[in-house]
Design an enzyme around this catalytic site. Structure first.
Site, mmCIF file in Angstrom:
data_model
loop_
_atom_site.group_PDB
_atom_site.id
_atom_site.type_symbol
_atom_site.label_atom_id
_atom_site.label_comp_id
_atom_site.label_asym_id
_atom_site.label_seq_id
_atom_site.Cartn_x
_atom_site.Cartn_y
_atom_site.Cartn_z
ATOM 1 N N ASP A 28 -0.074 -7.172 4.440
ATOM 2 C CA ASP A 28 -0.819 -8.435 4.537
ATOM 3 C C ASP A 28 0.068 -9.636 4.872
ATOM 4 O O ASP A 28 -0.319 -10.498 5.651
ATOM 5 C CB ASP A 28 -1.589 -8.704 3.236
ATOM 6 N N ASP A 55 1.434 -6.407 -4.705
ATOM 7 C CA ASP A 55 0.604 -6.436 -3.500
ATOM 8 C C ASP A 55 1.140 -7.641 -2.723
ATOM 9 O O ASP A 55 1.376 -8.701 -3.309
ATOM 10 C CB ASP A 55 -0.856 -6.678 -3.914
ATOM 11 N N SER A 65 -0.073 -9.804 -1.033
ATOM 12 C CA SER A 65 -0.863 -11.049 -1.099
ATOM 13 C C SER A 65 -0.265 -11.988 -2.150
ATOM 14 O O SER A 65 -0.511 -13.187 -2.135
ATOM 15 C CB SER A 65 -2.308 -10.751 -1.480
ATOM 16 N N THR A 90 0.816 -1.222 0.000
ATOM 17 C CA THR A 90 0.000 0.000 0.000
ATOM 18 C C THR A 90 0.843 1.264 0.000
ATOM 19 O O THR A 90 0.496 2.255 -0.640
ATOM 20 C CB THR A 90 -0.931 0.005 1.240
#
Ligand code: ASP
Length: 342
Positions: A90, A57, A59, A13
């Protein structure tokens, strides 16, 4: 001498921007990120960077990415005083745990950070996190050695040991916590290190990186209502070498005969089963209740107060060393990088 810090930008992020059509956040390049933190120039440091192409990201984080981060640290180890890894929140605790096992004899700081709001947003937590991470990576003791000599997560007001950390909030700026170990530093007006909590070992040998991780491992979660067919299906996953069994409370599990039989048969097949608690705080004490005792008697190994993130990556690491099940069972109960309290 100015501190020399290498930033490894993986994504997350902190460097994301909004997709113009969907408005969903997507990873963006490092130049954009740095353009939004002009204050970094106020630090009198030499800062270089390495970036993931494309940034991801977290993930999407995988073993190959961990190897890339570890390789970047190894290849630049002698050139820099410290490393700051920018990473999505994450899977940050998994990466921190994996790196703590992969980087043996680490005598320099590897500070992982990110943010809950993108760096381009007015209320971003990314600017503060990045600057504080750089300051921690540059910090030295009076003897001139790095203050932090381990893999740690810096987020908002705390520095945590990486392999003790868990993401605890999808919303709060203090997104991480180490539930079974004190913070390594508290961030307020100053950065207040806890010298007792920080790694005190000074490794005499050079950095050694273990690139091989074996991901023939899995997690099995207990819940009331779990049925035999579902459990057996999981335990019989082809090729599986290690299972992290997420149990209740102090490491307790059902005493149902079919359950005990299924677990025992799996252990006898040579699969390592590691018991970690579903509770966020505390650890496994299998002799406290009959239900824990019965499970231990099947040959399931106690994971003590390991986090799930540390447990699963420690299994990947130990099997990655090419050890057999007997040796993994033995070594998994011995701390490698301060990840568990015995
Ligand atoms: N999905 C994002 C990631 O982990 C969340 C974050 O960075 O906070 O990359």
């Amino acid at each position: 001498m100015k501190p020399k810090i290498l930033i490894i930008y993986t994504g997350g992020t902190i460097g994301m921007i909004e997709d113009s059509v969907t408005k969903a956040l997507k990873p963006f390049d490092f130049t954009h990120l740095m353009d939004n933190v002009p204050k970094v120039k106020m630090l009198d440091y030499e800062i270089d960077n390495i970036q993931f192409h494309p940034p991801i990201d977290s993930s999407d984080m995988d073993i190959e990415h961990w190897k890339t981060i570890a390789r970047a640290i190894a290849e630049n180890y002698s050139k820099y005083d410290g490393f700051v890894v920018l990473h999505g929140t994450d899977t940050m605790a998994y990466t921190a745990s994996a790196l703590s096992f992969m980087l043996s004899n680490l005598n320099k700081p590897v500070i992982i950070t990110g943010s809950q709001l993108p760096i381009g947003e007015v209320r971003t937590d990314g600017e503060e996190n990045l600057i504080t991470a750089l300051q921690i990576a540059a910090d030295r003791t009076v003897e001139g050695t790095s203050t932090v000599r381990e893999v740690a997560i810096l987020f908002e007001n705390y520095l945590w040991r990486g392999n003790r950390s868990t993401k605890r909030s999808a919303d709060n700026f203090n997104a991480f916590k180490s539930n079974n170990y004190p913070s390594l530093a508290k961030i307020g007006l100053g950065i207040h290190f806890d010298r007792d909590a920080l790694n005190k070992i000074k490794y005499p040998n050079p950095l050694e990186v273990h690139y091989e991780l074996d991901n023939n491992v899995m997690a099995v979660d207990l819940f009331p209502g779990l049925n035999e067919k579902v459990l057996r299906q999981q335990l019989q996953t082809p090729g599986i070498k290690g299972i992290v069994l997420r149990t209740y409370g102090a490491g307790n599990a059902p005493t149902w005969p079919w359950f005990i039989k299924a677990i025992k048969e799996t252990v006898e097949r040579g699969v390592v089963i590691l018991n970690v608690t579903q509770c966020v705080n505390g650890g496994v004490h299998t002799n406290r209740y009959v239900s824990g005792d019965v499970l231990a008697a099947t040959g399931v190994v106690s994971g003590h107060d390991l986090t799930f993130e540390a447990a699963i990556t420690k299994m990947m690491f130990l099997f990655g060393l090419g050890l057999d099940a007997k040796e993994v069972r033995r070594r998994i109960t011995i701390p490698i990088a301060g990840e568990m309290t015995i």
